[in-house]
Write a protein that holds these residues in place. Structure first.
Motif, PDB file in Angstrom:
ATOM      1  N   THR A 254      -3.907  10.252  36.191  1.00 15.30           N
ATOM      2  CA  THR A 254      -2.258  10.641  37.334  1.00 15.30           C
ATOM      3  C   THR A 254      -0.932   9.629  35.984  1.00 15.30           C
ATOM      4  OG1 THR A 254      -3.562  10.980  39.497  1.00 15.30           O
ATOM      5  CG2 THR A 254      -0.378  10.364  39.140  1.00 15.30           C
ATOM      6  N   THR A 255       0.188  10.242  35.454  1.00 18.52           N
ATOM      7  CA  THR A 255       0.951   9.538  35.227  1.00 18.52           C
ATOM      8  C   THR A 255       1.477   8.634  35.961  1.00 18.52           C
ATOM      9  OG1 THR A 255       2.265  12.108  35.593  1.00 18.52           O
ATOM     10  CG2 THR A 255       1.286  11.919  33.445  1.00 18.52           C
ATOM     11  N   ASN A 256       1.733   7.537  35.494  1.00 17.38           N
ATOM     12  CA  ASN A 256       2.954   6.272  36.100  1.00 17.38           C
ATOM     13  C   ASN A 256       3.915   6.340  36.081  1.00 17.38           C
ATOM     14  OD1 ASN A 256       1.785   3.357  37.001  1.00 17.38           O
ATOM     15  ND2 ASN A 256       3.347   2.917  35.321  1.00 17.38           N
ATOM     16  N   ILE A 343       7.060   8.652  43.453  1.00 14.61           N
ATOM     17  CA  ILE A 343       6.740   6.891  42.357  1.00 14.61           C
ATOM     18  C   ILE A 343       5.302   6.951  41.999  1.00 14.61           C
ATOM     19  CG2 ILE A 343       7.118   5.040  41.472  1.00 14.61           C
ATOM     20  CD1 ILE A 343       9.927   4.858  43.822  1.00 14.61           C
ATOM     21  N   VAL A 344       4.824   7.011  40.819  1.00 17.21           N
ATOM     22  CA  VAL A 344       3.191   6.576  40.569  1.00 17.21           C
ATOM     23  C   VAL A 344       3.283   5.526  39.917  1.00 17.21           C
ATOM     24  CG1 VAL A 344       0.518   7.249  40.219  1.00 17.21           C
ATOM     25  CG2 VAL A 344       2.430   8.681  40.722  1.00 17.21           C
ATOM     26  N   THR A 345       1.975   3.793  40.550  1.00 21.21           N
ATOM     27  CA  THR A 345       2.137   3.406  40.075  1.00 21.21           C
ATOM     28  C   THR A 345       0.637   2.594  40.079  1.00 21.21           C
ATOM     29  OG1 THR A 345       2.123   1.782  42.688  1.00 21.21           O
ATOM     30  CG2 THR A 345       5.017   1.953  41.228  1.00 21.21           C
ATOM     31  N   GLY A 346       0.099   1.572  39.215  1.00 19.01           N
ATOM     32  CA  GLY A 346      -1.240   1.068  38.955  1.00 19.01           C
ATOM     33  C   GLY A 346      -1.365   1.765  37.324  1.00 19.01           C
ATOM     34  N   THR A 347      -1.302   2.903  37.011  1.00 19.39           N
ATOM     35  CA  THR A 347      -2.049   4.207  36.038  1.00 19.39           C
ATOM     36  C   THR A 347      -1.321   3.527  34.759  1.00 19.39           C
ATOM     37  OG1 THR A 347      -1.017   5.771  35.366  1.00 19.39           O
ATOM     38  CG2 THR A 347      -1.967   5.686  37.196  1.00 19.39           C
ATOM     39  N   ASP A 348      -2.440   3.171  33.296  1.00  9.82           N
ATOM     40  CA  ASP A 348      -2.166   3.052  32.618  1.00  9.82           C
ATOM     41  C   ASP A 348      -1.963   4.263  31.389  1.00  9.82           C
ATOM     42  OD1 ASP A 348      -4.421   4.445  32.106  1.00  9.82           O
ATOM     43  OD2 ASP A 348      -5.707   3.204  30.816  1.00  9.82           O
ATOM     44  N   ARG A 349      -1.421   5.456  32.561  1.00  7.62           N
ATOM     45  CA  ARG A 349      -0.876   6.990  31.417  1.00  7.62           C
ATOM     46  C   ARG A 349       0.243   7.536  32.017  1.00  7.62           C
ATOM     47  NH1 ARG A 349      -2.469  12.996  32.239  1.00  7.62           N
ATOM     48  NH2 ARG A 349      -1.280  13.728  30.814  1.00  7.62           N
ATOM     49  N   GLU A 350       1.680   6.409  31.140  1.00 12.21           N
ATOM     50  CA  GLU A 350       2.682   6.888  31.187  1.00 12.21           C
ATOM     51  C   GLU A 350       3.767   8.403  31.063  1.00 12.21           C
ATOM     52  OE1 GLU A 350       5.771   4.001  32.710  1.00 12.21           O
ATOM     53  OE2 GLU A 350       4.012   3.574  32.568  1.00 12.21           O
ATOM     54  N   LEU A 351       4.082   8.121  32.263  1.00 15.37           N
ATOM     55  CA  LEU A 351       4.857   9.674  31.980  1.00 15.37           C
ATOM     56  C   LEU A 351       6.078   9.559  31.018  1.00 15.37           C
ATOM     57  CD1 LEU A 351       5.302  12.249  34.278  1.00 15.37           C
ATOM     58  CD2 LEU A 351       7.123  10.982  35.624  1.00 15.37           C
ATOM     59  N   GLU A 352       5.974  10.381  30.785  1.00 14.98           N
ATOM     60  CA  GLU A 352       7.108  10.924  29.381  1.00 14.98           C
ATOM     61  C   GLU A 352       8.204  11.881  30.342  1.00 14.98           C
ATOM     62  OE1 GLU A 352       4.131  12.597  29.829  1.00 14.98           O
ATOM     63  OE2 GLU A 352       2.945  12.744  28.429  1.00 14.98           O
ATOM     64  N   PRO A 353       9.749  10.943  29.686  1.00 13.65           N
ATOM     65  CA  PRO A 353      11.001  11.896  30.567  1.00 13.65           C
ATOM     66  C   PRO A 353      10.760  13.619  30.662  1.00 13.65           C
ATOM     67  CG  PRO A 353      11.289   9.960  29.212  1.00 13.65           C
ATOM     68  CD  PRO A 353       9.677   9.672  28.976  1.00 13.65           C
ATOM     69  N   TYR A 354      10.771  13.727  29.191  1.00 12.02           N
ATOM     70  CA  TYR A 354      10.429  15.347  29.251  1.00 12.02           C
ATOM     71  C   TYR A 354       9.558  15.971  29.653  1.00 12.02           C
ATOM     72  CZ  TYR A 354      14.743  13.984  26.270  1.00 12.02           C
ATOM     73  OH  TYR A 354      15.447  13.680  25.765  1.00 12.02           O
ATOM     74  N   ASN A 355       8.177  15.715  31.061  1.00 16.73           N
ATOM     75  CA  ASN A 355       7.668  16.119  31.672  1.00 16.73           C
ATOM     76  C   ASN A 355       8.260  16.575  32.648  1.00 16.73           C
ATOM     77  OD1 ASN A 355       5.379  16.827  33.022  1.00 16.73           O
ATOM     78  ND2 ASN A 355       4.070  14.962  32.340  1.00 16.73           N
ATOM     79  N   GLY A 356       8.735  17.779  32.780  1.00 12.80           N
ATOM     80  CA  GLY A 356       9.082  17.854  34.182  1.00 12.80           C
ATOM     81  C   GLY A 356      10.457  17.934  34.205  1.00 12.80           C
TER      82      GLY A 356
END
Length: 404
Positions: A254-256, A343-356
């Motif tokens: 899950t994206t962070n 807001i998702v916390t704790g994962t190591d896959r950062e959400l990209e600013p242009y993803n949705g």
């Protein structure tokens, strides 16, 4: 070219002690009978006097404009409608105490090609969350981004600061510096009909929408605790046990970061096509899912997952979505509005600013740099003066011929 109308100075009498005040000279552009490009300005200037009033009309509608501080120059505020006839009536008061009126009738050239805009959100009349952006998509690439930005106005019932940012040549979004204040009414106007988006191409039509920012609902889902805490106006109202991406592959993590609720579907069919596997193949799937709130463009939802209830609150077993129980999913679906932050916390896959609509992942300074005008705007009850005067430059009074 300017059309000037003035009066000669009053004839002096023999033996007069001082000079006689001269009559006002009043000029109007465009000239009488001319045809101009839709984005050419209407300009009125007065010499030896001040402008008392300007009326520009077409088909019963009047055109907005602004007067400079000393009252000697007036300029139309927005681009004009293509293929339309206009009448200008301007009156000025001279230093001699007499008024002069000038009239001009002209037309704008028809637009042979247009670039229609679609408003992804918010919709007119919609109630949205505090993170809601205004997102516009054009059918064709926009070459003159600054001209488009100058045609956009955002007003709000409570003060806020925001900025436009170009995602690419066809999409532009408005985001506030901080979340919108809860219970704020917002209006948006796009004066695009006569704006040149590229050579020979004009905006499709003018557009306006009014929306309301509702309560502040901010949800925080933590991968490690396997819980999502929902707060409304700062008060915790519910804690939902969750199961998030299992992380066996990066695409299943899950994206962070700060997501926004983008869309609500009940039900929605989810398939394995997003990862390149057809539903009928080995490892493929096709599921009908209830109470689904989409939070990204990479297939992530908060949704009902009766099959993972045994893992919710203790382990992560999904392909990246936030699984919750059917009863919690129904509650969350009913409570959530588009634009609510998740807001998702704790994962190591950062959400990209242009993803949705994940624009909150970009820091404010970088967001503003994505504006063609490189500046934020104020969105209080009155429109930002910088926005409304953006077109009032030194070129006022220059006439732009059609096709030029």
């Amino acid at each position: 070219m300017l059309v000037g109308v003035g009066a000669a100075a009053a004839a002096g009498c023999t033996g007069q002690d001082g000079p006689t005040a001269e009559a006002v000279a009043l000029t109007v552009s465009p000239r009488q009978g001319g045809t101009i490009a839709p984005d050419a300005p209407i300009a009125v200037r007065a010499q030896r006097g001040t402008i008392a009033g300007v009326t520009v009309s077409s088909g019963g509608k009047t055109i907005a404009g602004s007067l400079n501080e000393d009252g000697t120059a007036w300029r139309s505020r927005w681009a004009l409608m293509p293929g339309t006839s206009y009448t200008v009536s301007a009156t000025a008061l001279g230093e001699d105490g007499r008024s002069r009126t000038v009239r001009s009738r002209f037309a704008t050239a028809a637009a042979e090609k247009t670039n229609p805009m679609t408003l992804e959100g918010p919709f007119d009349g919609e109630t949205v969350g505090v993170g809601m952006p205004i997102v516009m998509s054009f059918e064709e690439p926009v070459k003159d981004r600054a001209a488009v930005e100058r045609a956009l106005v955002v007003r709000s019932s409570k003060p806020a600061e925001g900025a436009w940012h170009w995602i690419d040549d066809e999409k532009v979004a408005f985001r506030t510096k901080e979340y919108w204040p809860a219970q704020t009414k917002v209006s948006f106007q796009a004066h695009l009909a006569g704006v040149s988006t590229s050579k020979g191409v004009y905006g499709g039509k003018n557009y306006k929408a009014s929306f309301t920012v509702g309560d502040s609902q901010i949800s925080t889902a933590d991968e490690d605790s396997h819980k999502m805490v929902v707060k409304v106006n700062g008060k915790k109202v519910r804690t939902l046990p969750t199961s998030m991406g299992d992380g066996t592959e990066r695409r299943f993590t899950t994206t962070n970061g700060v997501h926004l609720a983008m869309q609500k579907d009940d039900p929605v069919t989810m398939t394995s096509s997003w990862m390149g596997i057809s539903p009928g193949s080995a490892g493929g799937y096709s599921l009908v899912v209830d109470d689904a709130v989409r939070i990204s463009d990479s297939g992530e939802y908060v949704h009902s997952a009766p099959w993972s209830v045994g893992s919710q609150g203790s382990s992560n077993v999904s392909h990246g979505c936030i699984n919750v129980s059917p009863s919690n999913a129904e509650w969350f679906y009913e409570k959530t509005m588009r634009g609510d932050p998740i807001i998702v916390t704790g994962t190591d896959r950062e959400l990209e600013p242009y993803n949705g609509w994940s624009y909150w992942q970009m820091d404010w300074k970088k967001w503003v740099q994505g504006s063609a005008l490189k500046r934020p705007v104020k969105t209080g009850p009155n429109a930002d003066p910088a926005t409304l005067s953006a077109q009032a430059d030194d070129k006022a009074g220059e006439e732009k011929p059609a096709g030029g």
